[in-house]
Design an enzyme around this catalytic site. Structure first.
Site, mmCIF file in Angstrom:
data_model
loop_
_atom_site.group_PDB
_atom_site.id
_atom_site.type_symbol
_atom_site.label_atom_id
_atom_site.label_comp_id
_atom_site.label_asym_id
_atom_site.label_seq_id
_atom_site.Cartn_x
_atom_site.Cartn_y
_atom_site.Cartn_z
ATOM 1 N N SER A 46 -72.219 23.408 93.826
ATOM 2 C CA SER A 46 -72.534 22.767 95.107
ATOM 3 C C SER A 46 -74.050 22.710 95.274
ATOM 4 O O SER A 46 -74.727 22.068 94.479
ATOM 5 C CB SER A 46 -71.869 23.530 96.261
ATOM 6 O OG SER A 46 -72.078 22.884 97.487
ATOM 7 N N HIS A 55 -69.959 19.216 94.998
ATOM 8 C CA HIS A 55 -69.956 18.752 96.381
ATOM 9 C C HIS A 55 -71.164 17.848 96.587
ATOM 10 O O HIS A 55 -72.301 18.308 96.514
ATOM 11 C CB HIS A 55 -70.049 19.937 97.352
ATOM 12 C CG HIS A 55 -68.960 20.939 97.166
ATOM 13 N ND1 HIS A 55 -69.144 22.291 97.398
ATOM 14 C CD2 HIS A 55 -67.660 20.810 96.779
ATOM 15 C CE1 HIS A 55 -68.016 22.934 97.165
ATOM 16 N NE2 HIS A 55 -67.102 22.064 96.783
ATOM 17 N N ASP A 111 -66.139 28.294 97.769
ATOM 18 C CA ASP A 111 -65.196 27.408 97.090
ATOM 19 C C ASP A 111 -65.102 27.779 95.612
ATOM 20 O O ASP A 111 -66.113 27.933 94.933
ATOM 21 C CB ASP A 111 -65.651 25.953 97.238
ATOM 22 C CG ASP A 111 -64.611 24.962 96.741
ATOM 23 O OD1 ASP A 111 -63.417 25.311 96.721
ATOM 24 O OD2 ASP A 111 -64.988 23.826 96.386
#
Length: 350
Positions: free
Chosen positions: A171, A198, A295
């Site tokens: 991310s 992401h 995540d």
């Protein structure tokens, strides 16, 4: 240091943002502007790397001013908007963020927001100008791409394993880290590499084009029901999960999945790892790189428990030590490595 020019219609907001920026390590406050005209002067005089402003400053000039800005300058901007003025377009060099209640920020809230703003600016900056990503400041790769430190011996349980894929979750700070990662992997890697990053929808194709041009590996935006090829990299499209389906002859295909977001995220690293656990089982390698949040942590642990090899990036080489830390602290990491050693470990495993 990333040079930040603050422009806004509210003196209070400008003052709080200045205080926030002065508390960060990688941002430099270079000035402020209270009007669009002053902003244009600041762009030429202060030469900022990024602008932080609010939508009202542009709208008060004329309705098309923000569009004019996005088409006439390459300086990326973070634009705050109020809920009643939500934007309906997403130019490539502008990131829209809902305006927080800066006027109510306490000292602790200012410090907390400073970390968030620093990472947000780094992501916006790297999304627009990928080659200038600040994660390079944290890299411990040698200039020739070599690694000076020796790796530990891998457990004999993984020797001779016929792995089918490398799965990467990443991310905040991802573009710069991924470039270093792919340069370290190099040509002719014997497995497909599948990545969930992401990133906003208007940046994903730019990211893929940039990584493909800067590295020696074919990089693709994943398509539905495609069988991934060894030595190729496949990215989850924005707002779509990557999952897998098994095929005969010990192969598998990528399936694009539009299920609901997982913990507000789509694509989700957990969703990709969960599907890999069902379809690939122990025959995959999971890597968790720099990023905010957790995540991938839960399903990284699951993969480790069923026998897959799992790697988490270390704190020193991470732009932000959130996702890899969560996976490690949950017990999901077979090995913690600096970014520069992860490609070498993958080659040793396969």
């Amino acid at each position: 240091m990333i040079r930040v020019l603050v422009a806004g219609s509210s003196a209070v907001v400008r003052s709080v943002l200045k205080e926030i920026i002065l508390k960060t390590a990688k941002l430099e406050w270079v000035g402020e502007a209270a009007s669009y005209g002053a902003l244009k002067d600041g762009l030429s005089q202060q030469n900022p790397d990024i602008v932080i402003s609010d939508k009202n400053l542009f709208d008060s000039e004329r309705p098309s001013t923000l569009s004019d800005y996005s088409h006439t300058t390459q300086v990326p901007a973070i634009i705050y908007y109020t809920p009643d003025a939500k934007p309906y377009f997403t130019p490539q060099n502008i990131k829209f963020v809902e305006m927080p209640e800066f006027i109510n920020f306490s000292t602790s809230k200012i410090s907390e927001y400073a970390e968030y703003l620093e990472q947000l600016i780094m992501d916006v900056k790297c999304s627009v100008v990928f080659g200038n990503h600040p994660s390079a400041l944290n890299s411990s790769l040698n200039e020739d791409g070599s690694v000076s430190q020796a790796l530990q011996v891998v457990s004999k349980n993984y020797k001779g394993r016929k792995f089918k894929a490398v799965l990467v979750g990443v991310s905040t700070g991802g573009p710069g880290a991924l470039l270093e990662f792919l340069k370290g992997i190099g040509k002719n890697f014997p497995l497909p590499i599948i990545i969930t990053q992401h990133i906003d929808s208007f940046f994903d194709k730019n990211l893929i084009t940039w990584l493909g041009s800067e590295s020696t590996i074919p990089v693709h935006l994943a398509e539905n029901n495609v069988r991934p090829l060894p030595g190729h990299v496949y990215f989850a499209p924005s707002d779509v999960h990557i999952t897998f389906v098994a095929y005969p002859e010990n192969t598998f295909n990528i399936i694009l999945n539009h299920d609901a977001p997982v913990n507000f995220l789509r694509p989700s690293v957990d969703k990709m790892f969960e599907s890999a656990a069902r379809v690939l089982g122990a025959d995959c390698i999971a890597v968790v790189l720099t990023g905010m949040g957790a995540d991938g942590a839960k399903e990284c642990l699951h993969l480790k428990q069923i026998g897959a090899y799992t790697i988490t990036q270390d704190k020193a080489s991470s732009v932000i030590y959130g996702m890899p830390k969560a996976a490690y602290e949950m017990g999901g990491s077979c090995e913690v490595l600096p970014l520069n050693q992860i490609p070498q470990r993958l080659w040793s495993l396969v």
